[in-house]
Design an enzyme around this catalytic site. Structure first.
Site, PDB file in Angstrom:
ATOM      1  N   GLY A 264       0.789  -1.225   0.000  1.00 32.36           N
ATOM      2  CA  GLY A 264       0.000   0.000   0.000  1.00 32.36           C
ATOM      3  C   GLY A 264       0.821   1.274   0.000  1.00 32.36           C
ATOM      4  O   GLY A 264       0.258   2.373   0.016  1.00 32.36           O
ATOM      5  N   CYS A 265       2.134   1.154  -0.051  1.00 27.40           N
ATOM      6  CA  CYS A 265       3.025   2.315   0.038  1.00 27.40           C
ATOM      7  C   CYS A 265       3.688   2.559  -1.315  1.00 27.40           C
ATOM      8  O   CYS A 265       4.386   1.679  -1.835  1.00 27.40           O
ATOM      9  CB  CYS A 265       4.082   2.058   1.110  1.00 27.40           C
ATOM     10  SG  CYS A 265       5.373   3.305   1.187  1.00 27.40           S
TER      11      CYS A 265
END
Length: 117
Positions: A11-12
């Site tokens: 998610g980064c």
């Protein structure tokens, strides 16, 4: 055995950038999604020992950290950082790249290319 390990959070965007750079460089890497496979205390201490950054830099001081009422000054030693990250793996900074006896936090993004070279 992989030449490199990347501790990654899907998610980064910074973490995804690191994985993309590793792939583009043609380096055999083990990508570990550390939220799905959290590191134990001994592994964290081993990682911290290799880290070129300060142990405290491995801890994200984000809204979750603040919401827990934590004080950054309490998480500067390897033991304190490892204990915190065992309890709250989501506070581990990402990405972390490990090659041999060296490790870095891949922030800012330009650190990744320099580490891979």
């Amino acid at each position: 055995m992989a030449d490199l390990t990347v501790f990654h959070h899907t998610g980064c965007s910074t973490s995804r950038h690191a994985v993309d750079e590793v792939s583009a460089a043609g380096i055999d890497a083990e990508v570990v999604q550390y939220l799905k496979t959290p590191l134990d205390r001994a592994s964290l201490l081993g990682l911290i020992d290799k880290l070129e950054d300060e142990p405290a830099d491995l801890v994200r001081k984000d809204g979750f950290f603040k919401g827990l009422g934590l004080d950054p000054d309490d998480f500067v030693t390897p033991d304190a950082v490892a204990d915190l990250l065992v309890e709250h793996p989501r506070l581990m900074q990402r990405p972390v790249l490990v090659r041999g006896d060296r490790a870095i936090i891949g922030r800012p993004k330009d650190r990744v290319a320099a580490f891979l070279a």
